[in-house]
Design a protein around this motif. Structure first.
Motif, PDB file in Angstrom:
ATOM      1  N   TRP A  51      -1.906   9.724 -54.718  1.00 42.31           N
ATOM      2  CA  TRP A  51      -2.955   8.715 -54.588  1.00 42.31           C
ATOM      3  C   TRP A  51      -4.171   9.374 -53.955  1.00 42.31           C
ATOM      4  O   TRP A  51      -4.150   9.774 -52.782  1.00 42.31           O
ATOM      5  N   THR A  53      -8.397   9.057 -53.023  1.00 46.66           N
ATOM      6  CA  THR A  53      -9.297   7.973 -52.637  1.00 46.66           C
ATOM      7  C   THR A  53     -10.763   8.340 -52.778  1.00 46.66           C
ATOM      8  O   THR A  53     -11.627   7.631 -52.272  1.00 46.66           O
ATOM      9  N   ASN A  83      -6.246   7.226 -58.791  1.00 45.70           N
ATOM     10  CA  ASN A  83      -7.368   7.016 -57.880  1.00 45.70           C
ATOM     11  C   ASN A  83      -7.300   5.599 -57.327  1.00 45.70           C
ATOM     12  O   ASN A  83      -7.308   4.626 -58.093  1.00 45.70           O
ATOM     13  N   VAL A  84      -7.187   5.485 -56.014  1.00 40.04           N
ATOM     14  CA  VAL A  84      -7.101   4.190 -55.332  1.00 40.04           C
ATOM     15  C   VAL A  84      -8.341   4.037 -54.461  1.00 40.04           C
ATOM     16  O   VAL A  84      -8.646   4.934 -53.663  1.00 40.04           O
ATOM     17  N   GLN A  88      -8.760   0.049 -50.153  1.00 42.79           N
ATOM     18  CA  GLN A  88      -7.518  -0.618 -50.540  1.00 42.79           C
ATOM     19  C   GLN A  88      -6.279   0.230 -50.261  1.00 42.79           C
ATOM     20  O   GLN A  88      -5.161  -0.284 -50.213  1.00 42.79           O
ATOM     21  N   ALA A  89      -6.475   1.537 -50.101  1.00 43.52           N
ATOM     22  CA  ALA A  89      -5.339   2.453 -50.048  1.00 43.52           C
ATOM     23  C   ALA A  89      -4.428   2.215 -48.851  1.00 43.52           C
ATOM     24  O   ALA A  89      -3.197   2.318 -48.962  1.00 43.52           O
ATOM     25  N   LYS A  92      -2.250  -0.889 -49.508  1.00 44.29           N
ATOM     26  CA  LYS A  92      -1.360  -0.672 -50.648  1.00 44.29           C
ATOM     27  C   LYS A  92      -0.211   0.259 -50.276  1.00 44.29           C
ATOM     28  O   LYS A  92       0.933   0.035 -50.657  1.00 44.29           O
TER      29      LYS A  92
END
Length: 432
Positions: A51, A53, A83-84, A88-89, A92
């Motif tokens: 993930w 960012t 890609n987050v 929000q990462a 999540k």
């Protein structure tokens, strides 16, 4: 990298998880001794998910190119790139880790999240693994953000801080050949720009991280970690908030929008509708896409203006961390090792001006050839370290809410810091 918008849901989730802390990494894998990768790393196989960012348009291609290099070297390891959005990462990852499914093998963790994730048991300890290579080469401040209870739970990826980014042409038209060096000069320069060019002087970003230079500049801080004291309600911080308030009320800065202020400030600078903003090295690749900076020489970068005590910018950055429940730890270790080498960091610095966390990377000709990195390096060397504690990710939301109330005319500088202090006491119940 910044763009640190922490929602109220983030804080609620963090508190709930801190209480329950019963999923994901608590299965026992985090507590188990970390195993070294296979004797021959080229024989490692499997699939891992990362993930990321970063901004997918201006920064993502550089990291995807590094992944291609990694997979060429390790053809039996497949990397799934996701890609987050950075805002929000955190939520999540926490949700997936607590559920025990859906979490990535590797996450790009903001420095303030790392100790929190580690305290919840969601990160794999990395001491003694191939992920940590030549630890002594890392700069002390970013390295410190990877530690929790004396163990390494991440590897530093990039470090950052804030600077004053400015339009040289607009400042020169307003009679300023150099950047303002104090907040008092910042106000005057901004008013001069507005009077002589018709353009707004400085665009403010309503984000808690961007308040820190004003607080540090007056000698203020959020916490005194060593003495377990909440330090936000102080005369220094009242003075800092009053300075920000004065920038708006005087007209030096237009009243910022409470929502999307980061994007608004960036657009204003890029389009020549504001002469100055505070921002970090992560923003440069986007700034250079603006019409005002097709000629890169028109962008000025200077230390944040000093308050009455000092010039103080915060330390920020991102780390590579591995999920404790990863099904392919060996591949994850090797991926993190590869992505954090001096050569990988030099590529990132050369192409998108993100600051390396390895001292040796600054000796690389590609890094030395990037004037933006060279400009930011002395600023990062004097940046103020933030508290790397599990609650660190919860500090910004109360401050953000206070900043929004100040901009909206609903609170005073004195009441702002008093309210933040009260909210902090709900987080740090045994602190004075």
């Amino acid at each position: 990298m910044m763009r640190r918008a922490f929602s109220a849901a983030t804080i609620v989730a963090a508190l709930a998880l801190a209480v329950s802390a019963c999923g994901g990494g608590d299965s026992g894998s985090a507590a188990a001794p970390a195993q070294s990768a296979a004797a021959d790393p080229s024989k490692i196989s499997g699939e891992i998910t990362w993930w990321d960012t970063v901004r997918p348009d201006s920064e993502g291609p550089t990291f995807q190119a590094l992944i291609n290099e990694f997979q060429a070297k390790y053809p039996d390891i497949k990397v799934k790139y996701v890609n987050v959005p950075s805002d929000q990462a955190q939520n999540k990852f926490q949700t997936a880790a607590q559920a025990g499914s859906g979490a990535p093998d590797v996450i790009r963790s903001e420095v303030a999240w790392t100790s929190q994730f580690a305290s919840l048991g969601y990160l794999q300890p990395l001491d003694g693994t191939r992920a940590v290579e030549n630890e002594a080469d890392f700069l002390p401040s970013p390295l410190s953000s990877t530690k929790y209870n004396g163990k390494a739970y991440a590897v530093p990826q990039v470090t950052d801080t804030l600077a004053l980014l400015y339009n040289k042409k607009l400042l020169k038209e307003a009679g300023w050949d150099k950047a303002p060096t104090t907040v008092e000069e910042l106000k005057k320069a901004a008013l001069d720009v507005k009077e002589k060019t018709g353009v707004n002087g400085i665009a403010l970003n309503v984000d808690a991280y961007f308040l820190l230079p004003f607080m540090y500049g007056e000698g203020g801080d959020l916490l005194d970690v060593q003495n377990k004291k909440i330090a936000v309600n102080s005369p220094a911080n009242v003075k800092a908030m009053a300075a920000v308030d004065d920038l708006i009320k005087s007209g030096a800065a237009p009243k910022p929008a409470i929502q999307d202020s980061y994007a608004n400030a960036m657009t204003a600078l890029k389009d020549g509708k504001a002469a100055m903003i505070y921002n970090g090295p992560w923003a440069l690749s986007e700034v250079y896409q603006g019409k005002e900076f097709k000629d890169k020489e028109n962008l000025g970068i200077a230390p944040v203006p000093a308050g009455s005590v000092k010039a103080g910018a915060p330390t920020g950055g991102w780390n590579y961390a591995i999920y404790a429940g990863s099904k392919n730890l060996d591949a994850s270790y090797e991926f993190v090792r590869f992505m954090s080498t001096p050569e990988a960091q030099a590529k990132v610095a050369k192409e998108i001006s993100l600051l390396p966390t390895r001292a040796s990377a600054y000796d690389n000709p590609d890094v030395q050839g990037n004037k933006d990195v060279a400009t930011f390096k002395p600023i990062i060397d004097t940046a103020v370290a933030r508290p790397w504690i599990p609650e660190g990710g919860q500090l910004f939301q109360p401050l953000l809410e206070g900043y929004q109330s100040l901009v909206g005319g609903k609170t005073s500088p004195e009441d702002l810091v008093k309210t933040v202090d009260e909210k902090y006491r709900g987080i740090f119940k045994d602190w004075s």
